[in-house]
Design an enzyme around this catalytic site. Structure first.
Site, PDB file in Angstrom:
ATOM      1  CG  MET A 248      -0.293   0.007   2.549  1.00  0.00           C
ATOM      2  SD  MET A 248      -1.519  -0.206   3.875  1.00  0.00           S
ATOM      3  CE  MET A 248      -0.433  -0.397   5.297  1.00  0.00           C
ATOM      4  CG  HIS A 265      -4.574   1.399  14.713  1.00  0.00           C
ATOM      5  ND1 HIS A 265      -5.294   0.798  15.728  1.00  0.00           N
ATOM      6  CD2 HIS A 265      -4.195   0.372  13.892  1.00  0.00           C
ATOM      7  CE1 HIS A 265      -5.336  -0.512  15.528  1.00  0.00           C
ATOM      8  NE2 HIS A 265      -4.684  -0.785  14.433  1.00  0.00           N
ATOM      9  CG  ASP A 266      -1.214  -1.245  12.474  1.00  0.00           C
ATOM     10  OD1 ASP A 266      -1.302  -1.384  13.701  1.00  0.00           O
ATOM     11  OD2 ASP A 266      -1.800  -1.978  11.660  1.00  0.00           O
ATOM     12  CD  GLU A 294      -7.528   3.092  12.392  1.00  0.00           C
ATOM     13  OE1 GLU A 294      -7.371   2.776  13.599  1.00  0.00           O
ATOM     14  OE2 GLU A 294      -6.747   2.741  11.491  1.00  0.00           O
ATOM     15  CD  GLU A 325      -5.824   3.255  18.258  1.00  0.00           C
ATOM     16  OE1 GLU A 325      -6.441   3.829  17.357  1.00  0.00           O
ATOM     17  OE2 GLU A 325      -5.592   2.025  18.249  1.00  0.00           O
TER      18      GLU A 325
END
Length: 360
Positions: A248, A265-266, A294, A325
């Site tokens: 991606m 969030h990663d 999310e 987050e």
């Protein structure tokens, strides 16, 4: 005799001590929860259709010589935490019986309904617990806890370790089902109004369970599951869904709608902007949108999942590659910088929310 102020101060100190003891050993709750899932205790009780005795549980756990005393001590804490119920029949010579609660139903492994059992096994496995011991070094030196614990990032570790890859993907798939069910309930019209043949790409979709459920519920949609090659190589076939392997950060398959669930969030803001811009390039000039699922942090909030959101933010320190987050303000800033000036947040009956974003 102690003065009133001294009594209040001593009581406060004692409460503080009790709180530290509680937090210090809170890991024990996770471990007995994992034990219950590994032994399928919820499934054993559920298979009987009614509360059962400790002896009946012990004879069903698949061990030739179970330690019923150890089992009793584990169950005592799980009852205290309201994971299971315990009640004594109206007779002194009868054993107590243990039943299910709304919590223990989320630990079922043989249920047709979504549960969190696989995620418990994944998150409480030594592979994923080890990074939590490196928070001090993360603060002192920077970097990610998983890499400090295992010598590489989580995605590289998964690519090189099929057993971990399977454990991790199953954990993600089970939480995916929980969230997707909530999303499909709350966002039913969002998919229903899409035209026939609309292409929805699940970016970072794992083994494809999420997009498969979307297509199953809305068969007029064409689904594409997009993830790293070693991930989609293990993905089962679903009607109406094709699997595409790729990166991606390089490009995303062309689509009318891009779906990202627990992906951004990663990653750091910089990496998220790269992903989102690639999603923008994959959209038509007009009419495209992104559906992001999310957590939206509420640091001072009192909602059902407000504190869990803060824990998830620390989970990103433990396992992600620079991710976190984000609050409403942080989501707005990130989306605008990536070329999505318009968005709205939709609450769903789950930990995360839906963030619907548009490039125009």
């Amino acid at each position: 005799m102690m003065k009133q102020e001294e009594l209040v101060e001593e009581e406060g100190k004692l409460q503080g001590q009790a709180e530290i003891w509680k937090i210090m050993f809170s890991f024990a709750e996770s471990m007995v929860l994992k034990c219950a899932v590994e032994l399928r205790i919820a499934d054993i009780i559920n298979s009987h259709g009614h509360p059962i005795t400790l002896s009946e549980i012990a004879t069903s756990i698949g061990s030739p010589s179970p330690d019923i005393n150890c089992l009793a001590r584990v169950m005592r804490l799980l009852v205290r935490k309201r994971i299971f119920t315990s009640s004594k029949p109206n007779s002194d010579d009868k054993e107590a019986v243990y039943g299910l609660t709304n919590s223990s139903k989320w630990l079922l492994r043989d249920s047709t309904e979504p549960t969190l059992a696989a995620m418990v096994l994944a998150e409480d496995h030594p592979w994923l617990m080890a990074p939590w011991h490196y928070f001090t070094k993360c603060i002192q030196e920077g970097g990610t806890a998983f890499a400090k614990a295992h010598g590489c990032h989580i995605w590289d570790f998964a690519a090189a370790n099929p057993e971990f890859n399977s454990l991790f993907n199953e954990g993600l798939a089970c939480t995916s089902m929980v969230v997707v069910k909530a999303m499909l309930s709350a966002y039913r019209e969002g998919f229903a109004v899409m035209e026939s043949g609309t292409v929805v790409v699940d970016v970072g979709g794992g083994i494809g369970m999420a997009v498969a459920e979307i297509v199953k519920t809305h068969p007029h949609i064409q689904g594409i599951n997009f993830d790293l090659p070693h991930v989609v190589d293990t993905a089962p076939q679903y009607p109406g869904v094709s699997h595409v392997g790729g990166d991606m950060f390089a490009s995303v398959p062309k689509a009318d709608v891009l779906f990202l669930k627990w992906v951004l969030h990663d990653w750091s803001d910089e990496n998220c902007i790269i992903i989102l811009k690639n999603c923008r390039k994959a959209m038509p000039e007009k009419g495209g949108k992104i559906i992001i699922v999310e957590v939206v942090l509420e640091p001072e909030g009192e909602g059902l999942f407000a504190e869990t959101g803060l824990v998830f933010d620390l989970l990103m320190v433990a396992h992600a590659t620079g991710g976190k987050e984000r609050t409403k303000i942080e989501w707005k800033k990130l989306l605008e910088e990536a070329g999505f000036p318009h968005h709205k947040i939709i609450q769903i009956p789950a930990l995360p929310s839906i963030i619907e974003a548009y490039p125009e």
